[in-house]
Enzyme design. Structure first.
Site, PDB file in Angstrom:
ATOM      1  N   GLU A 173       0.837  -1.212   0.000  1.00  0.00           N
ATOM      2  CA  GLU A 173       0.000   0.000   0.000  1.00  0.00           C
ATOM      3  C   GLU A 173       0.867   1.255   0.000  1.00  0.00           C
ATOM      4  O   GLU A 173       0.826   2.069   0.931  1.00  0.00           O
ATOM      5  CB  GLU A 173      -0.954  -0.020   1.194  1.00  0.00           C
ATOM      6  CG  GLU A 173      -1.949  -1.167   1.098  1.00  0.00           C
ATOM      7  CD  GLU A 173      -3.043  -1.146   2.145  1.00  0.00           C
ATOM      8  OE1 GLU A 173      -2.882  -0.452   3.160  1.00  0.00           O
ATOM      9  OE2 GLU A 173      -4.068  -1.823   1.954  1.00  0.00           O
ATOM     10  N   GLU A 362      -4.920  -8.611  -1.611  1.00  0.00           N
ATOM     11  CA  GLU A 362      -5.612  -8.543  -0.309  1.00  0.00           C
ATOM     12  C   GLU A 362      -7.078  -8.274  -0.557  1.00  0.00           C
ATOM     13  O   GLU A 362      -7.435  -7.409  -1.358  1.00  0.00           O
ATOM     14  CB  GLU A 362      -5.097  -7.391   0.564  1.00  0.00           C
ATOM     15  CG  GLU A 362      -3.798  -7.640   1.242  1.00  0.00           C
ATOM     16  CD  GLU A 362      -3.439  -6.530   2.226  1.00  0.00           C
ATOM     17  OE1 GLU A 362      -4.338  -5.980   2.898  1.00  0.00           O
ATOM     18  OE2 GLU A 362      -2.247  -6.214   2.313  1.00  0.00           O
TER      19      GLU A 362
HETATM   20  C1  BG6 Z   1      -4.360  -3.512   4.549  1.00  0.00           C
HETATM   21  C2  BG6 Z   1      -2.999  -3.865   5.068  1.00  0.00           C
HETATM   22  O1  BG6 Z   1      -4.513  -2.166   4.637  1.00  0.00           O
HETATM   23  O2  BG6 Z   1      -5.481  -3.926   5.237  1.00  0.00           O
HETATM   24  C3  BG6 Z   1      -2.981  -5.039   6.025  1.00  0.00           C
HETATM   25  O3  BG6 Z   1      -2.094  -4.089   4.023  1.00  0.00           O
HETATM   26  C4  BG6 Z   1      -4.172  -4.951   6.932  1.00  0.00           C
HETATM   27  O4  BG6 Z   1      -1.762  -5.039   6.701  1.00  0.00           O
HETATM   28  C5  BG6 Z   1      -5.435  -5.032   6.106  1.00  0.00           C
HETATM   29  O5  BG6 Z   1      -4.183  -5.873   7.966  1.00  0.00           O
HETATM   30  C6  BG6 Z   1      -6.728  -5.040   6.887  1.00  0.00           C
HETATM   31  O6  BG6 Z   1      -6.743  -3.973   7.756  1.00  0.00           O
HETATM   32  P1  BG6 Z   1      -7.005  -4.172   9.300  1.00  0.00           P
HETATM   33  O7  BG6 Z   1      -6.781  -2.852   9.890  1.00  0.00           O
HETATM   34  O8  BG6 Z   1      -8.389  -4.644   9.427  1.00  0.00           O
HETATM   35  O9  BG6 Z   1      -6.007  -5.168   9.766  1.00  0.00           O
END
Ligand code: BG6
Length: 471
Positions: A173, A362
């Site tokens: 990101e 992701e």
């Molecule tokens: C992304 C990141 O922004 O979202 C991850 O790359 C992160 O590291 C994921 O865990 C989900 O966000 P969160 O805050 O729910 O863990």
């Protein structure tokens, strides 16, 4: 779904070192920026003192339990695991003369374990962390020196792991410095726009140098970028809202434009001038940026809206990423708006823009899981979320988008990046640990584990058509 995903499609999950490994100072590891954020990426920064509590110090103990976890991923049928290397395991201070052999040896073992199952590693060089020393003594990425430190780190891991790792990502990101400068770049949170954009520039140059090093050292590897895919729709059809959405999308697409095209886009030059920011860009930087990525990757959780109306903008203040809520979408327990169709839209947008292969690295639903009387976790909400998003990936492939693979976020429960909670769970595999650090760390398969196993085995044919209010 009558459609079958291509045989070459990589199916799996994504994790990050600081959210799973624990052992935060084991085997010579240095502290990282993540280690001083016990409340997560948006929480306060602390000075570490002996005996203090940071859930990430143990996290889910992947550092020791990786054989068991990788065996479970294999049982689900993963052909790919996205993971990150903690830079501070390899260079504890970031600027050390020699790498830490024990850190390298740890990842040797992890990659060997993956190889044993034929699981392709997709490795992020920097996932929301850098050696703390660089943040404290160099002002993080504000310093040009950090480009050289990062390039050295990248070259060391390419040399060491290149025979086993053929898929790489530079920065997780990379656009996050816009919203969270410490997490993204090790910068003080109250830094000026000038500092922020100079740091971003250094990161973009470092990313391009890593791409070049990868191409030189591992000629048969592919290396991509990684953006937070923060798509904004116009809140209304008013042309000013449409233009506003385009401008706000440019804020993050800028990163992809530089990394995929090799130069700063004209709209950004104008924006920087309007902000009164003058970036120091050397002729050598311009040359370095020309080394572009082989593929595009992004995280996808939600979409939002943009409006030129100051009243609407005010309402969005304080929301995650300050997006205006979309009246047509539901949201998760953490307020993230759920939008499967937006994933197809984004895949098409990035394909049209870059004509490079795309990897969805992701995507997932953070939710609280409860065990039923039989001790089972029936996470149908997670299955619904993932089913509809994967279905839209399948639609995008049929649209002609070249999608390399899909790694759902947190295939095993892990520590949340934004809030440092364990209770915000994404996994197919439950981990017995709570927000205060209590629990046996035992692993347990959820209902979604068996669902994902079927989806992968059927190459997507087991996905069902989502029901939307409009189609
Ligand atoms: C992304 C990141 O922004 O979202 C991850 O790359 C992160 O590291 C994921 O865990 C989900 O966000 P969160 O805050 O729910 O863990």
């Amino acid at each position: 779904m009558s459609f079958r995903f291509p045989d070459s499609f990589l199916w799996g999950g994504a994790i990050a070192a600081n959210q799973v490994e624990g052992s935060h100072v084991a085997d010579g590891k240095g502290l990282s920026t993540s280690d001083v954020q016990p409340k997560g990426a948006f929480g306060e920064l602390v000075k570490r003192v002996p005996g203090d509590f940071n859930i990430k110090d143990i996290a889910i103990d992947f550092y020791h339990r990786y054989p068991e976890d990788i065996a479970l991923f294999n049982e689900m049928g993963f052909s790919c695991l996205r993971l990150s290397i903690a830079w501070s395991r390899i260079f504890p201070n970031g600027n050390d003369a020699q790498p830490n052999e024990a850190g390298l040896a740890y990842y040797d073992k992890v990659f060997d374990e993956l190889k044993q199952y034929g699981i392709t590693p997709l490795v992020t060089l920097s996932h929301y962390e850098m050696p703390l020393h660089l943040a404290e003594h160099y002002q993080g990425w504000a310093s040009r020196d950090v480009i050289g430190f990062f390039e050295k780190y990248a070259r060391v891991v390419f040399e060491r792991f290149g025979s086993r790792v053929k898929h790489w990502l530079t920065f997780n990101e990379i656009n996050v410095t816009l919203d969270e400068p410490f997490t993204g770049s090790g910068l003080p949170r109250d830094c000026s726009e000038q500092t922020r954009y100079q740091a971003i520039h250094h990161q973009l140059v470092a990313s391009a140098k890593a791409v070049k090093a990868c191409h030189e050292i591992i000629p048969d590897a592919q290396i991509g970028n990684m953006m937070l895919g923060a798509v904004l729709y116009p809140l209304t059809s008013h042309p000013a809202d449409v233009l506003k959405a385009q401008r706000q999308n440019h804020d993050w697409l800028f990163f992809g434009d530089v990394q995929a095209r090799g130069y700063y886009p004209s709209y950004m030059k104008r924006k920087l001038a309007q902000l009164g920011v003058t970036i120091d860009i050397t002729a050598e930087d311009e040359q370095a940026l020309k080394e572009t990525v082989d593929f595009i990757s992004f995280s996808y959780y939600m979409t939002g809206c943009a409006s030129a109306d100051p009243k609407e903008q005010q309402k969005a203040k304080g929301n995650m990423l300050e997006m205006i809520a979309n009246p047509y979408l539901d949201k998760s327990e953490w307020g993230w708006q759920i939008d499967p169709i937006g994933l197809r839209y984004l895949l098409n947008l990035l394909w049209d823009r870059y004509q490079k292969p795309i990897f969805v690295v992701e995507n997932g639903l953070g939710a609280k899981d409860q065990m039923n009387a039989q001790g089972e976790i029936e996470d149908d909400y997670r299955i619904d979320y993932l089913n509809s998003h994967l279905y839209e990936v399948g639609e995008a492939i049929q649209d002609g988008v070249e999608v390399m693979g899909y790694t759902s976020w947190g295939p095993i429960d892990l520590v949340s990046a934004s809030t440092a909670q364990m209770s915000k769970r994404y996994g197919f595999i439950y981990v017995d640990r709570d927000d205060e650090g209590h629990g046996s760390l035992e692993r347990k398969r959820k209902k979604s584990f068996f669902w994902y196993q079927k989806v992968i085995a059927s190459k997507g044919e087991a996905l069902t058509k989502p029901i939307y209010t409009r189609s």
